[in-house]
Write a protein that holds these residues in place. Structure first.
Motif, PDB file in Angstrom:
ATOM      1  N   LEU A  53      -8.479   0.360   1.568  1.00 38.47           N
ATOM      2  CA  LEU A  53      -7.530   0.033   2.738  1.00 38.47           C
ATOM      3  C   LEU A  53      -6.618   1.346   2.900  1.00 38.47           C
ATOM      4  N   VAL A  54      -6.972   2.123   3.944  1.00 37.94           N
ATOM      5  CA  VAL A  54      -6.440   3.475   4.158  1.00 37.94           C
ATOM      6  C   VAL A  54      -5.298   3.336   5.121  1.00 37.94           C
ATOM      7  N   THR A  55      -4.018   3.594   4.289  1.00 41.72           N
ATOM      8  CA  THR A  55      -2.856   3.709   4.926  1.00 41.72           C
ATOM      9  C   THR A  55      -1.657   4.804   4.675  1.00 41.72           C
ATOM     10  N   GLY A  56      -0.896   4.910   5.648  1.00 44.19           N
ATOM     11  CA  GLY A  56       0.391   6.042   5.209  1.00 44.19           C
ATOM     12  C   GLY A  56       1.592   5.235   4.977  1.00 44.19           C
ATOM     13  N   ASP A  57       1.420   3.894   5.009  1.00 47.33           N
ATOM     14  CA  ASP A  57       2.835   3.026   4.849  1.00 47.33           C
ATOM     15  C   ASP A  57       3.227   3.048   3.252  1.00 47.33           C
TER      16      ASP A  57
END
Length: 133
Positions: free
Chosen positions: A104-108
């Protein structure tokens, strides 16, 4: 390899050509990565393009359609409530689990990245995704 991209990573790919998120979508287009998304992610992507970026209906529809064509649509099977501060993030997690996503690719950094994983899905930044291979 299967990945779920959160809404902000999708938006970054669109807004910043050549960025890590854009490079991920390029790999999706080349068939190197399978992109898995849910209707929730697509609807949020559409809403932000329209409301925040002020895209026209046609511009919005064109971009959402392009992303939808690249993606495998996943239907979440169970509700997740790991993130109490921002429930929308649970909808992202609900996509990753039934997709059996590797990443899961996220910047959060506040809500999702601290989880590090959910099931067999690793939760990483776009940069960390590339560092892993």
């Amino acid at each position: 390899m299967r990945v779920v991209l959160d809404t902000h990573v999708l938006l970054s790919a669109l807004v910043f050509p050549g960025s890590k998120p854009d490079q991920i979508l390029l790999r999706v287009r080349h068939g190197e990565i399978e992109l898995c998304l849910s209707e929730f992610i697509l609807a949020e992507f559409e809403r932000i393009l329209r409301d925040k970026f002020r895209f026209t209906t046609r511009q919005t529809d064109d971009r959402v359609t392009a992303i939808r064509r690249m993606a495998t649509l996943v239907v979440p099977k169970a509700r997740i409530a790991l993130v109490t501060a921002k429930d929308d993030n649970n909808r992202i997690l609900e996509c990753a689990v039934p997709a059996h996503a590797d990443y899961l690719v996220t910047g959060d950094k506040e809500h999702l990245l601290p989880l590090r994983s959910i099931g067999t899905t690793q939760i990483v930044t776009p940069a960390a995704f590339f560092a892993r291979g």
